[in-house]
Design a protein around this motif. Structure first.
Motif, PDB file in Angstrom:
ATOM      1  N   VAL A  37       0.852 -57.329  29.107  1.00 43.68           N
ATOM      2  CA  VAL A  37       0.841 -55.900  29.403  1.00 43.68           C
ATOM      3  C   VAL A  37       0.982 -55.109  28.105  1.00 43.68           C
ATOM      4  CG1 VAL A  37       1.995 -53.998  30.602  1.00 43.68           C
ATOM      5  CG2 VAL A  37       1.863 -56.254  31.684  1.00 43.68           C
ATOM      6  N   ILE A  38       0.144 -54.106  27.943  1.00 44.18           N
ATOM      7  CA  ILE A  38       0.291 -53.124  26.864  1.00 44.18           C
ATOM      8  C   ILE A  38       0.717 -51.814  27.511  1.00 44.18           C
ATOM      9  CG2 ILE A  38      -0.813 -51.876  24.974  1.00 44.18           C
ATOM     10  CD1 ILE A  38      -2.823 -54.160  24.748  1.00 44.18           C
ATOM     11  N   LEU A  39       1.950 -51.408  27.275  1.00 50.63           N
ATOM     12  CA  LEU A  39       2.455 -50.168  27.852  1.00 50.63           C
ATOM     13  C   LEU A  39       1.954 -48.958  27.056  1.00 50.63           C
ATOM     14  CD1 LEU A  39       6.157 -51.172  28.615  1.00 50.63           C
ATOM     15  CD2 LEU A  39       4.271 -50.960  30.260  1.00 50.63           C
ATOM     16  N   ASP A  40       1.878 -47.835  27.722  1.00 47.55           N
ATOM     17  CA  ASP A  40       1.515 -46.580  27.089  1.00 47.55           C
ATOM     18  C   ASP A  40       2.799 -45.890  26.629  1.00 47.55           C
ATOM     19  OD1 ASP A  40       0.688 -44.056  26.356  1.00 47.55           O
ATOM     20  OD2 ASP A  40      -0.525 -43.710  28.152  1.00 47.55           O
ATOM     21  N   PRO A  41       3.014 -45.727  25.312  1.00 50.13           N
ATOM     22  CA  PRO A  41       4.253 -45.085  24.845  1.00 50.13           C
ATOM     23  C   PRO A  41       4.453 -43.679  25.396  1.00 50.13           C
ATOM     24  CG  PRO A  41       3.049 -46.098  23.013  1.00 50.13           C
ATOM     25  CD  PRO A  41       2.135 -46.121  24.197  1.00 50.13           C
TER      26      PRO A  41
END
Length: 201
Positions: A37-41
């Motif tokens: 998963v790449i989270l959105d800051p």
């Protein structure tokens, strides 16, 4: 969803960090599942934690939030056949490789829960207990757990005598009793000693 090749034409943005975690190393049945998963800051998700510390209902709620808010995510699996052929550690690494390689964006760094990680086409850092301290790993832990639990519930419809919908393939007393009564099914890991003992002549 189970891409094994390195990134090719996916977009690369500076500073992207992916979290990666697995679920299902210990069960006697079913695949091992990993998520990346790449989270959105810019879209902070409150309540992220190690999936094991959350109720099933809360995991499902967070899974929806993660899928809606993340920049990219992917789930990878390694099948029972692959677990039996490779061993559980290598099958876990394979699931992680598939999850990371399937991301629609290429991260600069992958954070992996634990102290060992597979070979990846990007930089990787292992973090012991990272599923409780790193939001991206927590998110991966939750997504993988919700996905695998749902998968095992579906397998319970195919193999109702084992109680997969309750123990999700783990070695509970109920599972052991069902195995002694009915023997293993196609979803049981024959390389695991409790199953191997049942099928040896």
């Amino acid at each position: 969803m189970q891409a094994e090749l390195p990134f090719s034409s996916v977009e690369r943005l500076p500073g992207l960090v992916a979290g990666c975690d697995e679920v299902g190393r210990g069960p006697w049945a079913g695949p091992v599942v990993a998520a990346a998963v790449i989270l959105d800051p810019a879209r902070v998700i409150s309540g992220l934690a190690d999936s094991k510390a959350l109720t099933a209902r809360r995991r499902v709620q967070l899974d929806g939030l993660i899928r809606d808010a993340c920049l990219a995510m992917c789930i990878g699996q390694a099948s029972v056949e692959e677990i039996d052929r490779l061993n559980i550690l290598q099958a876990t690494f394979l699931a992680m490789q598939r999850a990371v390689a399937g991301l629609a964006l290429r991260p600069e760094l992958v954070l992996v829960d634990g102290n060992r990680a597979p070979d990846l086409p990007v930089a990787c850092q292992t973090i012991v207990g990272g599923d409780a301290t790193q939001p991206a790993i927590s998110a991966a832990s939750i997504v993988a757990k919700v996905f695998r639990d749902s998968l095992m519930q579906n397998l319970a419809d195919q193999y109702p005598v084992y109680g997969f919908e309750r123990h999700f393939g783990y070695g509970t007393m109920q599972h052991r009793q069902a195995l002694q009564q009915h023997g293993p099914c196609a979803e049981h890991r024959r390389s695991f000693s409790p199953i191997r003992r049942l099928i040896q002549p």
